[in-house]
Design an enzyme around this catalytic site. Structure first.
Site, PDB file in Angstrom:
ATOM      1  CB  ALA A 111      37.263  -9.957  12.623  1.00 12.29           C
ATOM      2  N   PRO A 113      42.320  -6.348  11.196  1.00 17.57           N
ATOM      3  CG  PRO A 113      43.987  -5.720   9.665  1.00 17.57           C
ATOM      4  CD  PRO A 113      43.761  -6.542  10.914  1.00 17.57           C
ATOM      5  N   GLY A 114      40.774  -7.280   9.084  1.00 18.45           N
ATOM      6  CA  GLY A 114      39.861  -7.862   8.116  1.00 18.45           C
ATOM      7  C   GLY A 114      40.479  -8.806   7.108  1.00 18.45           C
ATOM      8  N   GLY A 115      41.788  -8.999   7.150  1.00 19.54           N
ATOM      9  CA  GLY A 115      42.426  -9.881   6.180  1.00 19.54           C
ATOM     10  C   GLY A 115      41.898 -11.296   6.248  1.00 19.54           C
ATOM     11  CE  LYS A 116      45.178 -14.219  10.798  1.00 20.27           C
ATOM     12  NZ  LYS A 116      45.821 -12.898  10.638  1.00 20.27           N
ATOM     13  CD  GLU A 134      39.067  -5.962  16.802  1.00 21.00           C
ATOM     14  OE1 GLU A 134      39.545  -5.538  17.881  1.00 21.00           O
ATOM     15  OE2 GLU A 134      39.474  -7.002  16.228  1.00 21.00           O
ATOM     16  NE  ARG A 139      42.667  -4.309  16.347  1.00 17.58           N
ATOM     17  CZ  ARG A 139      43.538  -4.778  15.466  1.00 17.58           C
ATOM     18  NH1 ARG A 139      44.462  -3.971  14.963  1.00 17.58           N
ATOM     19  NH2 ARG A 139      43.502  -6.045  15.082  1.00 17.58           N
ATOM     20  CG  ASP A 179      44.968 -13.821  14.295  1.00 20.71           C
ATOM     21  OD1 ASP A 179      45.915 -14.594  14.520  1.00 20.71           O
ATOM     22  OD2 ASP A 179      45.126 -12.663  13.876  1.00 20.71           O
ATOM     23  CB  CYS A 232      51.506 -12.788  15.276  1.00 15.27           C
ATOM     24  SG  CYS A 232      50.825 -11.430  16.241  1.00 15.27           S
TER      25      CYS A 232
END
Length: 462
Positions: A111, A113-116, A134, A139, A179, A232
């Site tokens: 998870a 840094p938390g954007g999603k 996480e 992190r 992710d 990514c």
């Protein structure tokens, strides 16, 4: 930027000449910046009114916007009030593909840094459960800080291995986002370190780890539930080939992904068996859209996992315990004097008071490394209760009996720098707000509000 020669050779073999040249040229471009509205606190229109820079809509995310690359969006009071999250635009794709609904139990497995996580929280709208996990300690703390700033009320944060989560939450989640940690080829332009660390062996190492992660995810997702796997990277070994391998358990089917402006489909020819359904996966290529590189696959679970021969035993003791009436005395005094909102499922961890999310029990989290077991309400000190910054960020002005609204941006900056606010004819704990959005707490007496904005978050200058 120095692009590894082995990477160039690999991409030259995967792409046609035109696309290869476009990919290489894309590394000379600027990184695209974006922000996303925190709909837990405001509408996109309200956010736009409070941000002093131009916004351009992102096609695949109705709450996402491009901003100019020279802008520093973290230097605005609206940022500290949690009105938006700073996020690279193509990083908004995977949560949009998962599309949880209010009431779902949702897991964001990797998870930080938390954007999603915060994007998923917005879709839940405070209903259901968000579990954000996480594994990497530093992190995980960044994740916790971002979830706090965005005022997520129904989150449970872990710092755990996926297989240990599966021991407590077997087949309990409606939606899961993975992710996955990857070789980071899509981040070369954004992070020079990713290019420097890249090598073919790292790609293969990541692929093995991704397959292992998905084995744990299979145990966490309900039959009929939906998972989104994203990376990514461009490497087929970490994308098409990982998904093809995972489909071999015969418990999943690929689903179509429909995101505005994105139509670069997965390539069956990049897999080992040429599975036709891989065309339902999605590539986000930096030479086709304004953003960095991603891969997305959406899968539905069609059958239960087979029974485990031996369940994993979790031996870690929990320091969390239900809070009794005697222990809650000082909190109840505070709540009676200041709160217009009731919090339930109250538990103590030492002298720290938490409100666990609805539907979560101690048995659910026993033996796991819990980073945040719900809303951190505050600290029970000798003969008094001190509210936390987390509490301030989940409140609305109508939830607190004493509110001070800063007069303008300058006074907001005064508060954010940790300085006292003068001229307030108030007494006791005060919720300091930027218009209708909390910034944090202060304590008022004799015409002054003493600042309680956390020292680690304070700004030095605009």
């Amino acid at each position: 930027m120095q692009i590894p020669e082995a990477f160039k050779e690999k991409m030259r073999g995967l792409l046609n000449d035109e696309d290869y040249e476009k990919l290489m040229s894309s590394y000379d471009g600027t990184v695209n910046k974006g922000i996303r509205t925190n709909t837990l606190k405001c509408t996109p229109e309200e956010m736009a009114r409070k941000t002093p820079f131009e916004l351009e809509p992102v096609d695949w995310c109705p709450t996402g916007y491009y901003i100019d690359s020279d802008i520093r969006p973290g230097k605005n009071p609206a940022y500290y009030a949690g009105l938006y999250y700073v996020q690279e635009p193509t990083a908004m794709t995977s949560a949009e593909a998962l599309a949880p609904e209010p009431g779902d139990w949702v897991l964001d497995l990797c998870a930080a840094p938390g954007g999603k996580s915060t994007q998923l929280a917005c879709m839940l709208g405070g209903q259901g459960l968000l579990v954000a996990n996480e594994l990497v300690n530093n992190r995980a703390e960044i994740l916790a800080s971002n979830v706090e700033r965005m005022g997520v009320p129904n989150a449970l944060l872990f710092n755990e291995f996926p297989e240990r989560l599966a021991a407590r939450f077997r087949e309990r989640f409606d939606k899961i986002l993975v992710d996955a940690p990857c070789s980071g080829e899509g981040m070369f332009r954004k992070d020079n370190g990713a290019a420097e660390e890249w090598n073919p062996e790292r790609v293969l190492h990541c692929a093995k780890r991704q397959i292992k992660i998905l084995e744990s995810v299979d145990k966490l997702l309900k039959p009929g539930g939906v998972m989104v796997y994203s990376t990514c990277t461009f490497s087929p070994e970490e994308n098409e080939q990982v998904i093809e391998d995972f489909l071999g358990n015969d418990r999943y089917e690929l689903m179509d992904i429909d995101l505005g402006g994105l139509n670069d489909r997965g390539r069956p020819e990049w897999s080992e068996k040429g599975t036709p359904a891989l065309t339902k996966t999605l590539h986000v290529m930096p030479f086709h859209v304004r953003g960095e590189g991603h891969f997305i696959a959406k899968l539905r679970k069609t059958a239960e996992c087979p029974p485990e021969e031996e369940a994993l035993r979790l031996k870690r003791k929990s320091r969390l315990k239900p809070a009794g009436r005697r222990e809650l005395g000082d909190y109840e005094v505070f709540a009676e004097e200041y709160l217009n909102r009731r919090f339930n499922n109250l538990h103590l961890q030492g002298d720290q008071l938490y409100s666990l999310p609805e539907g979560i029990t101690l048995k659910d989290i026993e033996g796991l490394k819990v980073l945040r077991p719900g809303i951190h309400l505050g600290t029970l000190k000798k003969n008094r209760f001190e509210p936390s910054h987390t509490l301030a960020m989940v409140l609305k002005p109508e939830d607190f009996k004493t509110v001070y609204t800063v007069k303008d941006d300058e006074e907001a900056y005064t508060y954010l720098k940790g300085e006292p606010i003068t001229g307030a004819d108030l007494k006791g704990w005060v919720l300091v707000c930027f218009e209708k959005w909390p910034l944090g707490f202060g304590k008022a007496s004799q015409g002054m509000i003493k600042n309680h904005f956390p020292k680690g978050l304070r700004i030095r200058k605009k």
